[in-house]
Design a protein around this motif. Structure first.
Motif, PDB file in Angstrom:
ATOM      1  N   ARG A 130       0.846  -1.184   0.000  1.00 26.61           N
ATOM      2  CA  ARG A 130       0.000   0.000   0.000  1.00 26.61           C
ATOM      3  C   ARG A 130       0.887   1.242   0.000  1.00 26.61           C
ATOM      4  O   ARG A 130       1.844   1.345   0.790  1.00 26.61           O
ATOM      5  CB  ARG A 130      -0.938   0.005   1.210  1.00 26.61           C
ATOM      6  N   ILE A 131       0.554   2.188  -0.871  1.00 26.94           N
ATOM      7  CA  ILE A 131       1.353   3.399  -1.006  1.00 26.94           C
ATOM      8  C   ILE A 131       0.482   4.619  -0.744  1.00 26.94           C
ATOM      9  O   ILE A 131      -0.615   4.743  -1.296  1.00 26.94           O
ATOM     10  CB  ILE A 131       1.984   3.495  -2.408  1.00 26.94           C
ATOM     11  N   ILE A 132       0.979   5.497   0.111  1.00 28.99           N
ATOM     12  CA  ILE A 132       0.367   6.800   0.351  1.00 28.99           C
ATOM     13  C   ILE A 132       1.378   7.840  -0.120  1.00 28.99           C
ATOM     14  O   ILE A 132       2.577   7.714   0.141  1.00 28.99           O
ATOM     15  CB  ILE A 132       0.050   7.006   1.849  1.00 28.99           C
ATOM     16  N   ALA A 133       0.911   8.852  -0.823  1.00 24.36           N
ATOM     17  CA  ALA A 133       1.813   9.881  -1.341  1.00 24.36           C
ATOM     18  C   ALA A 133       1.399  11.247  -0.830  1.00 24.36           C
ATOM     19  O   ALA A 133       0.215  11.600  -0.877  1.00 24.36           O
ATOM     20  CB  ALA A 133       1.813   9.873  -2.868  1.00 24.36           C
ATOM     21  N   THR A 134       2.363  12.008  -0.342  1.00 22.72           N
ATOM     22  CA  THR A 134       2.138  13.404   0.005  1.00 22.72           C
ATOM     23  C   THR A 134       2.994  14.260  -0.918  1.00 22.72           C
ATOM     24  O   THR A 134       4.189  14.004  -1.067  1.00 22.72           O
ATOM     25  CB  THR A 134       2.502  13.686   1.475  1.00 22.72           C
ATOM     26  N   LYS A 169       0.108   7.945  -9.532  1.00 26.22           N
ATOM     27  CA  LYS A 169      -0.952   6.985  -9.881  1.00 26.22           C
ATOM     28  C   LYS A 169      -0.804   5.679  -9.107  1.00 26.22           C
ATOM     29  O   LYS A 169      -1.767   4.899  -8.994  1.00 26.22           O
ATOM     30  CB  LYS A 169      -0.952   6.711 -11.384  1.00 26.22           C
ATOM     31  N   HIS A 170       0.381   5.410  -8.576  1.00 26.26           N
ATOM     32  CA  HIS A 170       0.579   4.178  -7.796  1.00 26.26           C
ATOM     33  C   HIS A 170      -0.012   4.276  -6.392  1.00 26.26           C
ATOM     34  O   HIS A 170      -0.105   3.258  -5.698  1.00 26.26           O
ATOM     35  CB  HIS A 170       2.082   3.872  -7.673  1.00 26.26           C
ATOM     36  N   ALA A 171      -0.372   5.474  -5.960  1.00 28.74           N
ATOM     37  CA  ALA A 171      -0.793   5.687  -4.573  1.00 28.74           C
ATOM     38  C   ALA A 171      -2.265   5.371  -4.363  1.00 28.74           C
ATOM     39  O   ALA A 171      -3.114   5.737  -5.181  1.00 28.74           O
ATOM     40  CB  ALA A 171      -0.499   7.122  -4.152  1.00 28.74           C
TER      41      ALA A 171
END
Length: 395
Positions: A130-134, A169-171
């Motif tokens: 799982r990826i979260i992006a800021t 887009k991966h997030a």
């Protein structure tokens, strides 16, 4: 939530292209986020550039008073910039593969879409993590350090936003510090549903002084770089009534310091302007406590932690009406906004505050203290822990 009700700890990997000892908003946010998560019992690993090329490896470091594992990837100095270091892009993917196979995180939280964030997002997505992006970065912010000719800068910005889109887009979720920054990101990429999440701070760490001021001190805190437009503040000072005897302190350092010191001399105000260079957290907080007004002329703030620190110190704010600053400054309530680059209008706003009755000044101080409460770091930590687990996020 009590500790007995908390779910099992997560192993969280935070990917940062800028981190301690760098001094900037993105680095400070990552440090506070990591420390806050450690305090809550999470298993935190940070990936960051090495401090020097030879000092790469895995270390236990104390960040914001908390001990955590920091993986320093070999990096190189970008000499057009005063502190920026970067990991070689063609090596970052290999570093990411080895680290992810060893650490096996439950979630990856990238702080940018550039080298480290890009490598972790691509390799993490392959592994189903799982990826979260800021997003703390606008390609426009780095134009002054690219050494590109003017004609090439527009192409660079377009290329930068396309690169951001490919990584974000991966997030599973994309966040940025303010609604205005979220809108800006959505306009420049295909990402939708970008969530504004304040960088947060702990207001109790700052000391407001609500007693009557005996001197007029302006203060700015931040990097001394071109995008901060500190020259606009310097040009405003000679426009102020000389009887006010205003002084100005610039807390921070950067590549524009010598040019700004020269400008202060040319304007005849060098004796009233102090450049502190880098200071300790205690010295920074004291500079805010002892000031009369916090002033910021930057036009590229995605939030501005320094402005929130000033608000927590009970200061009225005078800020450029640009990007995220209007989210923090309620014009006429806790300070004033001015047209970006307009030193005459800035001087007018400063003089209004410096000459207003004590009761009005005290109301502005209290308005700053009240407004900063919504940026409490615990709200930020609650939001990210929910995003990490894929749980509903409280509004």
């Amino acid at each position: 939530m009590s500790t007995t009700d908390r779910p099992a700890p997560l192993r969280i990997l935070i990917g940062c292209d800028t981190f301690l000892p760098d001094v900037n908003g993105a680095a400070r946010f990552a440090e506070r986020l990591a420390a806050g998560l450690v305090q809550r019992g999470e298993d935190v690993h940070v990936v960051a550039p090495s401090i020097t090329h030879r000092k790469a490896g895995t270390f236990v470091e104390t960040i914001e008073g908390e001990r955590m594992t920091v993986h320093r990837w070999a990096s190189w100095r970008w000499y057009p910039h005063d502190w920026l270091r970067f990991v070689l892009p063609w090596r970052a993917r290999g570093y990411a593969r080895k680290l992810l196979d060893r650490v096996r995180p439950d979630v990856i939280h990238i702080q940018s879409h550039i080298v480290i964030g890009r490598a972790l997002a691509i390799e993490g997505a392959k592994r189903g993590i799982r990826i979260i992006a800021t997003n703390h970065v606008m390609p426009e912010n780095v134009l002054d350090f690219t050494l590109l000719p003017e004609r090439a800068k527009r192409a660079f910005v377009r290329w930068g936003w396309r690169g951001a889109d490919r990584i974000l887009k991966h997030a599973a979720a994309v966040t940025t510090p303010t609604q205005r920054a979220a809108d800006f990101l959505e306009r420049n990429t295909h990402r939708r549903g970008v969530r504004p999440v304040s960088c947060g701070l702990r207001a109790s760490n700052y000391t407001p002084d609500l007693t009557e001021r005996t001197s007029h001190r302006l203060v700015f805190v931040g990097r001394v770089t071109l995008e901060k437009e500190i020259d606009v503040i310097l040009r405003a000072i000679p426009r102020l009534d000389p009887s006010l005897d205003v002084t100005f302190t610039v807390v921070g350092d950067g590549d524009q310091r010598k040019q700004l010191e020269k400008l202060a001399t040319e304007l005849g105000i060098a004796s009233r302007v102090t450049f502190t260079g880098r200071v300790t957290d205690e010295e920074l907080r004291a500079s805010l406590t002892n000031a009369s007004i916090f002033v910021i002329a930057s036009v590229a703030e995605l939030q501005s932690i320094a402005t929130m620190e000033a608000m927590a110190s009970g200061l009225p704010i005078v800020a450029a009406d640009a990007m995220a600053l209007p989210h923090l400054v309620r014009d006429g309530e806790n300070g004033y906004l001015f047209q970006p680059g307009n030193d005459r209008e800035l001087a007018d706003r400063l003089e209004r505050i410096l000459t207003m009755p004590r009761e009005e000044y005290l109301r502005m101080q209290q308005a700053s203290l009240d407004a900063v409460q919504v940026h409490d770091i615990d709200r930020t930590l609650d939001t990210f822990e929910a995003l990490y687990r894929g749980e509903p996020v409280a509004s």
